[in-house]
Design an enzyme around this catalytic site. Sequence first.
Site, short mmCIF file in Angstrom:
data_model
loop_
_atom_site.label_atom_id
_atom_site.label_comp_id
_atom_site.label_asym_id
_atom_site.label_seq_id
_atom_site.Cartn_x
_atom_site.Cartn_y
_atom_site.Cartn_z
N ARG A 104 -2.91 -92.40 -22.87
CA ARG A 104 -3.90 -92.93 -21.94
C ARG A 104 -3.21 -93.48 -20.69
O ARG A 104 -3.24 -94.68 -20.43
CB ARG A 104 -4.71 -94.07 -22.59
CG ARG A 104 -5.38 -93.72 -23.91
CD ARG A 104 -6.30 -94.85 -24.36
NE ARG A 104 -5.65 -96.15 -24.36
CZ ARG A 104 -5.01 -96.69 -25.40
NH1 ARG A 104 -4.91 -96.02 -26.53
NH2 ARG A 104 -4.47 -97.88 -25.30
N CYS B 215 -11.26 -112.43 8.24
CA CYS B 215 -12.71 -112.66 8.24
C CYS B 215 -13.38 -111.68 7.27
O CYS B 215 -12.74 -110.83 6.66
CB CYS B 215 -13.26 -112.47 9.65
SG CYS B 215 -12.42 -113.45 10.91
#
Length: 387
Positions: A227, A318
């Site tokens: 995996r 921001c």
Amino acid sequence: MKLLKRTWADVSLDALARNYHAIRGHIPAGCKFLGVMKADAYGHGAVPLSHALVDLGAEYLAVSNLEEAVQIRRGGIRAPILILGYTPAMYAENMLYLDLTQEVHSLAYAKELNDALSGTNFILNVHLKLDTGMTRIGFTAYGDEAALSEMVAAAKLPHLHVEGAFMHFSVADSRAEEDVAFTRLQYQRFEAALSYLQSAGIELEVRHCCNSGATLLYPEYAMDMVRPGIMTYGLCPSPDTAGILDLEPVLRLYTTVSQIRTFPAGVDVSYGRTYTTKREQRLAVLSIGYADGLLRSLSGKAAFLLHGKLAPVVGRICMDMCMVDVTDIPEAREGDTVAVISPERPCEVLAEQLGTISYEVLCGINKRIPRIYLQGGKASEILQYIV
């Protein structure tokens, strides 16, 4: 609507293919490959990446939850999908309808699934999840004989078909002596639990335990399937695993310069006035902010590539924009492309500045950022989540 190139990610399917074949060459012949698609394929786009990996030959896919599995099925993927996390038993028939495989981590949960299908002829495909030391969900596969017998009881429930069993390593990406010893202990615990199941007549078709770290450092632990998560996307899970395979990052993140202005010394920049210009400085406003996944905690730390030079972030990042200093990049112009994540400034750099791991940075790339899938140098698909 045409693609708005404000901020976007390029996803290279060619790099994905190279990584896939490198991993295939590293694991034993005949071992299955499970493509980990959870968290929107680590921010790369689950449906396009599922198609790409299945086309390359991946035999199995995995997601975290039912919603992610539904997304992939709606995308037209018919490959087997394993749900790695908990799904309430009330959705057992939904999982059957979508041909999904569910992890089973306890006898109580197994009984809930079985009871949900009572009175039907349905049989749900499941993989037993064993806890060998990760201390997350799972049957306790060490020091608890009752848990072992509960696994056998779960496997004998009439509405469940136990196709496989799996576990998860906690420190397989570390070469530290104590971590190597613990990884071996986890594997031995898993082997012992599998032997117990076999002695009870439970024959498993798929046994799997190797995440990216184990796939790189312990390919001999591959069993029936691996995996590999982050390494499929071209990043190593830790410095201890770097250089074992020639992996290439699949994703690059770009933004644009929306405005450039020159300010004298003594001018405060952005929220909180945390930065003041030291001299006459030329500042560029970039079209990326924390709502795009550029975390506010990178304020004053990160720097991005513009015309091959580093432009450091000044002032607080921001929501939708941030400011960088381009005083020493006189060729910078409005509309220029800025590389936020690139081969020259990889994801690991941002992760180190944040005190986190590359997984978190990639998973944090917001859905308002379109993904452009490139194959042979050309755009083969564009994924836009909003429009």
